[in-house]
Design a protein around this motif. Structure first.
Motif, short mmCIF file in Angstrom:
data_model
loop_
_atom_site.label_atom_id
_atom_site.label_comp_id
_atom_site.label_asym_id
_atom_site.label_seq_id
_atom_site.Cartn_x
_atom_site.Cartn_y
_atom_site.Cartn_z
N GLY A 77 -5.12 7.96 -5.84
CA GLY A 77 -4.88 6.86 -6.48
C GLY A 77 -4.97 5.55 -5.79
O GLY A 77 -5.06 4.73 -6.16
N ALA A 78 -5.65 5.70 -4.74
CA ALA A 78 -5.90 4.42 -3.50
C ALA A 78 -7.39 3.95 -3.65
O ALA A 78 -7.72 4.25 -4.44
CB ALA A 78 -6.09 5.63 -1.95
N GLU A 79 -7.16 2.47 -4.75
CA GLU A 79 -8.31 1.87 -5.23
C GLU A 79 -8.30 0.58 -3.64
O GLU A 79 -7.32 0.61 -3.36
CB GLU A 79 -8.31 1.54 -6.30
N LEU A 84 -2.00 1.21 1.94
CA LEU A 84 -1.80 2.52 2.69
C LEU A 84 -0.59 2.45 3.55
O LEU A 84 -0.89 1.21 4.14
CB LEU A 84 -2.76 3.37 3.27
N SER A 85 0.05 2.66 3.06
CA SER A 85 1.26 2.92 4.34
C SER A 85 1.90 4.12 5.01
O SER A 85 1.66 5.07 4.39
CB SER A 85 2.82 2.18 3.49
N PRO A 187 -4.22 -2.00 4.85
CA PRO A 187 -5.37 -2.93 3.60
C PRO A 187 -6.28 -1.50 2.97
O PRO A 187 -7.36 -1.12 3.73
CB PRO A 187 -6.04 -3.97 3.20
N VAL A 188 -6.39 -1.37 1.51
CA VAL A 188 -7.69 -0.23 1.13
C VAL A 188 -9.13 -1.15 0.90
O VAL A 188 -9.08 -1.24 -0.02
CB VAL A 188 -6.95 0.32 -0.17
N ALA A 230 -1.04 -4.49 -3.24
CA ALA A 230 -0.37 -5.49 -2.49
C ALA A 230 -1.37 -6.82 -1.93
O ALA A 230 -1.12 -7.24 -1.19
CB ALA A 230 0.26 -4.42 -1.18
N ASN A 231 -2.73 -5.94 -1.66
CA ASN A 231 -3.78 -6.87 -1.61
C ASN A 231 -3.40 -8.00 0.21
O ASN A 231 -3.46 -9.06 0.10
CB ASN A 231 -4.20 -8.52 -2.11
#
Length: 321
Positions: A77-79, A84-85, A187-188, A230-231
């Motif tokens: 689901g990470a895009e 990412l925490s 940040p992803v 969240a950017n």
């Protein structure tokens, strides 16, 4: 109806390593937000240093094998644009051979470190530690405060990138506050985030001025979460109140560096601290430099009174027996 994800604790440690960041590397595991993973991390030398090594082993260091990181892990689901925490749950030290205590190394590597020109020769020091304390020398004891020096995600830019410098997506951050209970936000930039971690330390001062901390192998357990859209522009982190070690019960001795260049001011502050450690505690210069790396905290005390800024180096007196 969508079936809810059952959060998983992966008990098999992730031990597969890679050297450098590359978003084309295949993931070693797929995990979901809410999952907890266990990583079996090698020390920053990649196994080149052992508890019986000498300065000669530092001189023959193969830098292509340094700072291995474990992973990458694909987070479902990470895009790009997400964050990412990573919650730091716990660490387990790696005992030395024939010893109930663990060991770690601190080295001076020629050409590397804040005062590389001042310390051109290889040097190596072995410390023993347990969950509570690091015995740096028989007279100097530091609180054990484990953390992962290198922790991050694959960058969007293709190709292989060095693991040495920190980046927008994390990497070799060397933030010693990222210990038990801390939560890091990264940040992803690529689908799946592609998380990796390595470079565990038993303790370190802010700055890691000689280029190494108390480097050691450890297992670490991390829990993952995801903030959609969240950017963030760079890593952020939060700490519980209990994560701050109370090493200042006997006060501090501080030196300063002043001038228009923060890097030069930091060098001057550490040179002054090395001088103090030699005069007050009779430490030779390489040992004093290494102690600055593992116990002394660099702080920016002033950065508004142009043209000169102030960097301070804080030595906790409580580390001396």
């Amino acid at each position: 109806m969508t079936r809810p994800h059952i959060h998983t604790i992966h008990h098999q440690p992730i031990s597969t390593q890679h050297y450098g960041w590359d978003n084309s590397l295949p993931p070693q595991l797929r995990a979901a937000p809410g999952d907890t993973l266990d990583f079996a991390i090698q020390d920053a030398s990649g196994g080149q240093i052992n508890e019986h090594s000498t300065a000669a082993d530092v001189l023959n260091f193969d830098f292509s094998r340094t700072n291995p990181v474990n992973g990458p892990v694909y987070i479902e689901g990470a895009e790009p644009g997400d964050v990412l925490s990573v919650e730091v749950l716990d660490f387990q030290e790696s005992p030395g051979s024939g010893s109930s205590s663990a060991w770690g190394w601190t080295g001076i590597l020629p050409g590397f470190g804040l005062l590389a020109a001042d310390f051109p020769n290889p040097w190596l020091h072995i410390s023993r530690y347990d969950r509570e304390k690091v015995v740096f020398t028989p007279e100097i004891t530091l609180p054990t405060r484990p953390f992962t020096g290198t922790i991050g995600l694959a960058p969007a830019e293709p190709g292989l990138h060095s693991v040495v410098p920190p980046r927008r997506v994390g990497g070799n951050l060397d933030i010693h506050d990222l210990t038990r209970g801390a939560k890091l936000y990264l940040p992803v930039e690529v689908p799946g985030a592609l998380f990796s971690v390595g470079d565990t330390h038993a303790c370190q001062g802010d700055g890691e001025v000689c280029g190494t901390a108390v480097e050691t192998a450890m297992n670490v357990q991390l829990k993952f979460g995801l903030l959609k859209g969240a950017n963030y522009s760079a890593p952020r982190f939060e700490l519980p109140g209990s994560s701050v070690a109370t090493v200042g019960s006997k006060g501090y001795y501080a030196t300063t560096g002043l001038g228009p260049d923060l890097y030069v001011a930091a060098q001057d502050a550490i040179r002054a601290m090395i001088d103090h450690l030699g005069r007050e505690y009779r430490l030779d210069a390489p040992l004093a430099y290494a102690l600055c790396s593992v116990a002394v905290d660099l702080k920016i005390s002033e950065i508004v009174d142009a043209p000169n800024w102030v960097v301070s180096a804080y030595l906790p007196r409580g580390i001396f027996g």
